[in-house]
Design a protein around this motif. Structure first.
Motif, PDB file in Angstrom:
ATOM      1  N   TYR A   1       0.844  -1.194   0.000  1.00 47.34           N
ATOM      2  CA  TYR A   1       0.000   0.000   0.000  1.00 47.34           C
ATOM      3  C   TYR A   1       0.880   1.246   0.000  1.00 47.34           C
ATOM      4  CZ  TYR A   1      -3.849  -3.106   1.354  1.00 47.34           C
ATOM      5  OH  TYR A   1      -4.779  -4.104   1.398  1.00 47.34           O
ATOM      6  N   GLY A   2       1.607   1.477  -1.096  1.00 49.45           N
ATOM      7  CA  GLY A   2       2.379   2.698  -1.231  1.00 49.45           C
ATOM      8  C   GLY A   2       3.685   2.729  -0.452  1.00 49.45           C
ATOM      9  N   ARG A   3       3.930   1.715   0.370  1.00 49.47           N
ATOM     10  CA  ARG A   3       5.193   1.652   1.094  1.00 49.47           C
ATOM     11  C   ARG A   3       5.832   0.301   0.817  1.00 49.47           C
ATOM     12  NH1 ARG A   3       3.963   4.168   7.092  1.00 49.47           N
ATOM     13  NH2 ARG A   3       4.406   6.323   6.528  1.00 49.47           N
ATOM     14  N   PRO A   4       6.795   0.276  -0.098  1.00 49.82           N
ATOM     15  CA  PRO A   4       7.386  -1.012  -0.502  1.00 49.82           C
ATOM     16  C   PRO A   4       8.108  -1.728   0.628  1.00 49.82           C
ATOM     17  CG  PRO A   4       8.561   0.846  -1.509  1.00 49.82           C
ATOM     18  CD  PRO A   4       7.356   1.404  -0.843  1.00 49.82           C
ATOM     19  N   GLU A   5       8.376  -1.002   1.743  1.00 48.32           N
ATOM     20  CA  GLU A   5       9.084  -1.640   2.866  1.00 48.32           C
ATOM     21  C   GLU A   5       8.207  -2.645   3.607  1.00 48.32           C
ATOM     22  OE1 GLU A   5       8.490   1.603   2.565  1.00 48.32           O
ATOM     23  OE2 GLU A   5      10.367   2.746   2.596  1.00 48.32           O
ATOM     24  N   VAL A   6       6.889  -2.515   3.457  1.00 45.27           N
ATOM     25  CA  VAL A   6       5.984  -3.372   4.222  1.00 45.27           C
ATOM     26  C   VAL A   6       5.085  -4.165   3.284  1.00 45.27           C
ATOM     27  CG1 VAL A   6       4.196  -3.459   5.995  1.00 45.27           C
ATOM     28  CG2 VAL A   6       5.957  -1.686   6.101  1.00 45.27           C
ATOM     29  N   ARG A   7       5.079  -5.460   3.481  1.00 44.95           N
ATOM     30  CA  ARG A   7       4.172  -6.322   2.748  1.00 44.95           C
ATOM     31  C   ARG A   7       2.967  -6.658   3.623  1.00 44.95           C
ATOM     32  NH1 ARG A   7       6.575  -5.364  -1.513  1.00 44.95           N
ATOM     33  NH2 ARG A   7       8.078  -6.728  -2.508  1.00 44.95           N
ATOM     34  N   PHE A   8       1.821  -6.789   2.965  1.00 50.88           N
ATOM     35  CA  PHE A   8       0.612  -7.257   3.627  1.00 50.88           C
ATOM     36  C   PHE A   8       0.344  -8.667   3.085  1.00 50.88           C
ATOM     37  CE2 PHE A   8      -1.556  -3.411   5.529  1.00 50.88           C
ATOM     38  CZ  PHE A   8      -0.496  -2.543   5.367  1.00 50.88           C
ATOM     39  N   VAL A   9       0.776  -9.667   3.827  1.00 49.69           N
ATOM     40  CA  VAL A   9       0.687 -11.052   3.362  1.00 49.69           C
ATOM     41  C   VAL A   9      -0.699 -11.604   3.688  1.00 49.69           C
ATOM     42  CG1 VAL A   9       1.657 -13.382   3.597  1.00 49.69           C
ATOM     43  CG2 VAL A   9       3.173 -11.381   3.687  1.00 49.69           C
ATOM     44  N   ARG A  10      -1.337 -12.178   2.697  1.00 51.21           N
ATOM     45  CA  ARG A  10      -2.696 -12.690   2.899  1.00 51.21           C
ATOM     46  C   ARG A  10      -2.652 -14.012   3.669  1.00 51.21           C
ATOM     47  NH1 ARG A  10      -6.598 -10.724  -1.960  1.00 51.21           N
ATOM     48  NH2 ARG A  10      -5.815  -8.602  -2.007  1.00 51.21           N
ATOM     49  N   ALA A  11      -3.223 -13.967   4.856  1.00 53.18           N
ATOM     50  CA  ALA A  11      -3.082 -15.105   5.770  1.00 53.18           C
ATOM     51  C   ALA A  11      -3.685 -16.383   5.208  1.00 53.18           C
ATOM     52  CB  ALA A  11      -3.722 -14.765   7.118  1.00 53.18           C
ATOM     53  N   GLY A  12      -4.677 -16.252   4.332  1.00 54.45           N
ATOM     54  CA  GLY A  12      -5.291 -17.437   3.748  1.00 54.45           C
ATOM     55  C   GLY A  12      -4.358 -18.219   2.840  1.00 54.45           C
ATOM     56  N   THR A  13      -3.208 -17.599   2.452  1.00 53.40           N
ATOM     57  CA  THR A  13      -2.254 -18.320   1.606  1.00 53.40           C
ATOM     58  C   THR A  13      -1.201 -19.061   2.425  1.00 53.40           C
ATOM     59  OG1 THR A  13      -0.732 -16.434   1.321  1.00 53.40           O
ATOM     60  CG2 THR A  13      -2.557 -16.623  -0.251  1.00 53.40           C
ATOM     61  N   LEU A  14      -1.244 -18.916   3.736  1.00 53.56           N
ATOM     62  CA  LEU A  14      -0.325 -19.681   4.583  1.00 53.56           C
ATOM     63  C   LEU A  14      -0.695 -21.163   4.540  1.00 53.56           C
ATOM     64  CD1 LEU A  14      -0.267 -17.345   7.707  1.00 53.56           C
ATOM     65  CD2 LEU A  14       1.713 -17.861   6.253  1.00 53.56           C
ATOM     66  N   ASP A  15       0.310 -22.012   4.729  1.00 53.91           N
ATOM     67  CA  ASP A  15       0.025 -23.451   4.787  1.00 53.91           C
ATOM     68  C   ASP A  15      -0.879 -23.766   5.977  1.00 53.91           C
ATOM     69  OD1 ASP A  15       1.626 -23.759   2.578  1.00 53.91           O
ATOM     70  OD2 ASP A  15       3.404 -24.359   3.724  1.00 53.91           O
ATOM     71  N   GLN A  16      -0.735 -22.984   7.037  1.00 58.48           N
ATOM     72  CA  GLN A  16      -1.545 -23.217   8.232  1.00 58.48           C
ATOM     73  C   GLN A  16      -2.215 -21.902   8.663  1.00 58.48           C
ATOM     74  OE1 GLN A  16       1.892 -25.038  10.450  1.00 58.48           O
ATOM     75  NE2 GLN A  16       0.352 -26.566  10.973  1.00 58.48           N
ATOM     76  N   PRO A  17      -3.269 -21.527   7.950  1.00 61.71           N
ATOM     77  CA  PRO A  17      -3.938 -20.254   8.288  1.00 61.71           C
ATOM     78  C   PRO A  17      -4.474 -20.228   9.720  1.00 61.71           C
ATOM     79  CG  PRO A  17      -4.759 -21.154   6.207  1.00 61.71           C
ATOM     80  CD  PRO A  17      -3.911 -22.213   6.840  1.00 61.71           C
ATOM     81  N   SER A  18      -4.733 -21.373  10.285  1.00 63.90           N
ATOM     82  CA  SER A  18      -5.315 -21.416  11.632  1.00 63.90           C
ATOM     83  C   SER A  18      -4.324 -20.974  12.702  1.00 63.90           C
ATOM     84  CB  SER A  18      -5.804 -22.827  11.942  1.00 63.90           C
ATOM     85  OG  SER A  18      -4.727 -23.737  11.895  1.00 63.90           O
ATOM     86  N   LYS A  19      -3.034 -20.844  12.317  1.00 64.59           N
ATOM     87  CA  LYS A  19      -2.026 -20.406  13.298  1.00 64.59           C
ATOM     88  C   LYS A  19      -2.096 -18.903  13.536  1.00 64.59           C
ATOM     89  CE  LYS A  19       0.222 -24.391  13.751  1.00 64.59           C
ATOM     90  NZ  LYS A  19      -0.055 -25.178  14.962  1.00 64.59           N
ATOM     91  N   VAL A  20      -2.883 -18.199  12.723  1.00 61.81           N
ATOM     92  CA  VAL A  20      -2.901 -16.738  12.769  1.00 61.81           C
ATOM     93  C   VAL A  20      -4.260 -16.248  13.260  1.00 61.81           C
ATOM     94  CG1 VAL A  20      -2.806 -14.651  11.357  1.00 61.81           C
ATOM     95  CG2 VAL A  20      -1.254 -16.547  10.884  1.00 61.81           C
ATOM     96  N   ALA A  21      -4.241 -15.265  14.142  1.00 63.94           N
ATOM     97  CA  ALA A  21      -5.482 -14.602  14.557  1.00 63.94           C
ATOM     98  C   ALA A  21      -5.263 -13.100  14.458  1.00 63.94           C
ATOM     99  CB  ALA A  21      -5.848 -14.994  15.976  1.00 63.94           C
ATOM    100  N   PRO A  22      -6.293 -12.350  14.064  1.00 59.54           N
ATOM    101  CA  PRO A  22      -6.120 -10.895  13.929  1.00 59.54           C
ATOM    102  C   PRO A  22      -5.789 -10.223  15.256  1.00 59.54           C
ATOM    103  CG  PRO A  22      -8.168 -11.646  12.892  1.00 59.54           C
ATOM    104  CD  PRO A  22      -7.632 -12.800  13.675  1.00 59.54           C
TER     105      PRO A  22
END
Ligand SMILES: [Zn+2]
Ligand SMILES: [Zn+2]
Length: 160
Positions: free
Chosen positions: A88-109
């Motif tokens: 989002y306009g700052r190449p230093e930070v990526r917003f990785v889509r958690a649904g593409t993780l092998d184990q999405p259940s390991k992540v909570a907002p």
């Protein structure tokens, strides 16, 4: 604690590894995210770009217009076109889509944002703060994450 996280697209051409925990994890209920995903919200892991290690094909950047007139770059697998992360306009930070993780259940907002457009049947837990729009990063992020953010933003500000 640093947990290795890996993920990728559907066809397997794009694979990535996050080399540390994310800075913070957003669950975004805005209309842009709903449209882009075709779903109720997106879950984004915010992390330094150099902590997203690409293990196979490079995702292809696609510029996408947003409702506020700004642009967002979505990185997609060149073959199956699944979106793996955004910028989002700052190449230093990526917003990785958690649904593409092998184990999405390991992540909570850590936070729910833009709940003004949250779908009415989505009930949010009490375990994470929620905001009608955006929030104050300094008030919410852990000190270690703020330090990491400052470290990657510092070179840009000295150029200005
Ligand atoms: Zn693919
Ligand atoms: Zn959003």
């Amino acid at each position: 604690m640093s947990v290795q996280r890996e993920g990728g697209c559907t066809c397997g051409a794009v694979r990535y590894r996050l080399t540390s925990d994310p800075l913070f994890t957003h669950c975004c209920h805005c209309l842009n995210c709903q449209r882009q995903t075709g779903s109720a919200f997106v879950i984004n892991l915010l992390i330094e770009a150099d902590r997203v290690q690409l293990l196979a094909a490079d995702p292809q950047p696609i510029e996408v217009p947003r409702d506020d007139g700004s642009k967002q770059t979505i990185f997609r697998c060149p073959t199956c076109q699944v979106a793996v992360f955004s910028e989002y306009g700052r190449p230093e930070v990526r917003f990785v889509r958690a649904g593409t993780l092998d184990q999405p259940s390991k992540v909570a907002p850590d936070v729910h944002i833009y709940t003004r457009s949250k779908l009415p049947w989505v009930t949010l837990p009490d375990s994470a703060p929620a905001f009608e729009e955006y929030y104050d990063t300094k008030a919410l992020w852990p000190a270690a994450s703020l330090e990491r953010l400052e470290a990657i933003m510092a070179p840009a500000s000295s150029d200005a």
